[in-house]
Motif scaffolding. Sequence first.
Motif, short mmCIF file in Angstrom:
data_model
loop_
_atom_site.label_atom_id
_atom_site.label_comp_id
_atom_site.label_asym_id
_atom_site.label_seq_id
_atom_site.Cartn_x
_atom_site.Cartn_y
_atom_site.Cartn_z
N ASP A 134 1.86 5.71 -7.33
CA ASP A 134 0.70 6.27 -8.03
C ASP A 134 0.74 7.78 -7.97
O ASP A 134 0.43 8.47 -8.95
CB ASP A 134 -0.61 5.72 -7.43
CG ASP A 134 -0.85 4.25 -7.78
OD1 ASP A 134 -1.77 3.63 -7.20
OD2 ASP A 134 -0.11 3.71 -8.64
N ARG A 170 2.42 1.56 -3.45
CA ARG A 170 1.42 1.98 -4.45
C ARG A 170 1.06 3.44 -4.27
O ARG A 170 0.95 4.19 -5.25
CB ARG A 170 0.14 1.15 -4.32
CG ARG A 170 0.10 -0.13 -5.13
CD ARG A 170 -1.32 -0.60 -5.34
NE ARG A 170 -2.06 -0.78 -4.10
CZ ARG A 170 -2.10 -1.92 -3.41
NH1 ARG A 170 -1.43 -2.98 -3.83
NH2 ARG A 170 -2.80 -1.99 -2.30
N HIS A 171 0.85 3.83 -3.02
CA HIS A 171 0.46 5.22 -2.74
C HIS A 171 1.53 6.17 -3.27
O HIS A 171 1.25 7.18 -3.92
CB HIS A 171 0.26 5.38 -1.23
CG HIS A 171 -0.46 6.62 -0.82
ND1 HIS A 171 0.15 7.86 -0.79
CD2 HIS A 171 -1.74 6.83 -0.42
CE1 HIS A 171 -0.72 8.77 -0.37
NE2 HIS A 171 -1.87 8.17 -0.15
N ILE A 229 0.84 -1.20 0.00
CA ILE A 229 0.00 0.00 0.00
C ILE A 229 0.87 1.25 0.00
O ILE A 229 0.63 2.20 -0.75
CB ILE A 229 -0.97 0.00 1.20
CG1 ILE A 229 -2.03 -1.10 1.03
CG2 ILE A 229 -1.65 1.37 1.38
CD1 ILE A 229 -2.95 -1.29 2.23
#
Lengths: 341, 500
Positions: free
Chosen positions: B178, B174-175, B171
């Motif tokens: 992204d 990805r955070h 997470i």
Amino acid sequence: MTSSSPSTRQQRRQRSWSLYTEQRKPSEYEIVTHRLNYHFRRAPAPFELDPDMPLNRWYLRYREGSPFQVDDWEGFRDPARLTYRAYIQRQRERELYLDNLIDEFERRDHFALLKPDWVCFLEHLYLPSRFAGHVLQMVSLYVSQMAPSSYITVAFHFQGADEMRRVQRSAYVAKALSLAHYQELADSQKTRAIWETTPAWQPARELLEKLLIAYDWGEAFTALALVTKPVYDAFFNEQLGTLARLNGDDLLALMADDFALDQKRHQDTARALVLYALERKPELRTTLNGWVAKWAPAAHRAVEGLATFFSWAPHPLEKKAVVQAVGQRLQDFLKECQLSL
Amino acid sequence: MPKLSRPDYYDLTRDMNWRLTYVSEKEAFPPELAGDDYGIPPAEWWKWDEPYKLTYREYMQNQAEKDTMSYSVKSAIARSHLFDQVDAGWKAAIAAHYGAIAIPEYQASFGEARMARFGRAAAWRNMATFGTLDETRHGQIQLFFPHELLGKNPQFDWAHKAFHTNEWGAIAARHLFDDMFTANHALGTAIQLTFTFETGFTNLQFLGMAADAMHVGDVEFGALISSIQTDEARHAQQGEPTLKILVRNGKKAEAQRLVDVMFWRSWRIFCLLTGLSMDYYTPLEHRSMSFKEFMEEWIIKQFMDQFRDLGMDTPWYWNTFIDELDWYHHGLHLGVWFWRPTVWWNPDAGVGPAERDWLEAKYPGWNDTWGKRWDVITENARKGEITKTLPQTLPIICNLCQIPIITPANPGRQQELDPYVTEYGGRRYLFCSEPCKWIFDQNPGRYAGHKTVVDRFLAGEIQPPTLEGALAYMGGPHLVGGRDADDFAWARDPVLAGTR
């Protein structure tokens, strides 16, 4: 919290990715391409940020929200099954071939011996095509970043690079011609002016600029790969190649033949993707045909415009025949895709 | 060979800029995808000039040679049993690396493709097209290599699987990624990915790991990493010309803000990946430099020189960052090790007697601070009371970086113990640091609707609401990883047992 005991831990010797669920052993292509677009159909939004932030909204609208959907895209395989390293090896061979070709023709003073009328023709049709080809490069990379499956993404990444390949060779020719004939051939302002203002170019430029803003992923794919490129490639690789041979420009003809190899690969990809989708969801035929019908008239007008230049060549081809031949190629290709105009 | 060389015709390969007629600039380059144009006229953007020039033909030649080398090293290694002999700590480092990095490398091809479509100059779009290919390569090569190791260790499944899970590290990654490229516009990507992250930080990760790998004897990994870095140096060059255009056109503050956001975020993830690896996982005898020394050389010295040459300032939180070099990753390591069932690798505690001497030498005072926590853990481990070395609760996770909140909590340190707080839209957000809070406050719409994994737990989204439920929600990292890399052999070391 306890650390898990040995009996609950995975003991089975693993043969491939746990997310690769096909029965067959995966190929190298599959090992490095399978199911990488983790964000497709992710809840609540593709990206690990606020669900309403701009790119989440964009992808939800134009990718997850596109009419072009099947249950699972991960079964698609690009017919060429290219990994990066296979792509590089292949295109490195092709580039060496083109280099040798140019070298051989330059030894015979090829560019200097081209007739002035032919050079003038090239100045107006072939040289400005680097603008058009650049748009195809851009749109290819739009389709790749919007594709639901990594199998599709990677194929269109390579396609974008192929467009850049074709453009860069035409830039070389522009410079070579300018050294043998006149300076203007390498003048960016002049070439841009032809692209921007010459009437025969405008329908093509209009088509390509509008292609840039076809943001729905399915429509972008259709407009690019099922309409624009079949028409553009038939015109610039096949018809221009034929005209070049007629006019003693064998180098251009042989280069066009080489770009036709890329063209074939692109068409194979597009056809395979359509057939894959139609197999899973036959009603998509209506959706795809609808987009084809929407974009084909503009593509037709583009070719009609560009074919005008063909009468400038010392040994011309009749505009009507060229337009007809290109139109037929489009029809044939659509038929192979089980689609129609 | 063709008569003309690259400089003769290069400008004609990148002059494809023109005024759109049939659609508007805004339609073709929407700000959400292209970034704000800041009122800078198109013709200004067309002056974008890459330092490192190359043609498609050259690219094919160069890259074909590189891959021949990398893959031949790989097949030589496959025939050997090199991996079996490699230290457990090193295995932790590469298992963590592949899981956190393989898919993002491929996803970076989306960021490059974003610039290849929405960059406001043809030259930029061409360089980004090469970048798209590069990142495809990096993703593929860093999937292929761990795939071959699957039979030896199922942890390497996470090279492919991690980004499909809600494991907390995934997470966080990805955070970050992204924010940086997958869900960023072209302008932001050029400055935040290619300039801030790649020019600044990946040098650190890749060169550092390559050096350590060679020391350790992991020739395959070392060669792989070095090979990747040569591509990186080329496509990272997209940041500088983009920055120059912004600065030349009076938009230095906007550029500065983009850099400041991503420099901090990059720092955070690098502590997690590189800090732990360099100072705790890499076997002691193969450590080339400490993490702090590496940061001082590559970031503080080299990157910042380049940065200032472009007319930029050090980020406003510079002193906070410098201070953290002494303690942050030590706390992060302690936390990751302690919450080890939540990660897919087996963390090396890295606190045997010799290691602690090294840590003390590189970070004076380590034994009086972190050492005291490890003393308790060591004692429990030595007595076989492993349950006491595992947590019973979840930590607080920062609402920006998604990493558990760490504070030094030492006597004499003037540090905030409480998290930083923002109230927004009726919800309370907690942050680990002033910069993380600032990043959120700069652009709350970008982050506010997102929940940390602990937020989800507290909101009842994770069922059952137990630690086992949380581990299952995270994709079961404890089923392949989560154990101490040496099975506490370091705690049973008589030297350690006797003297502390």
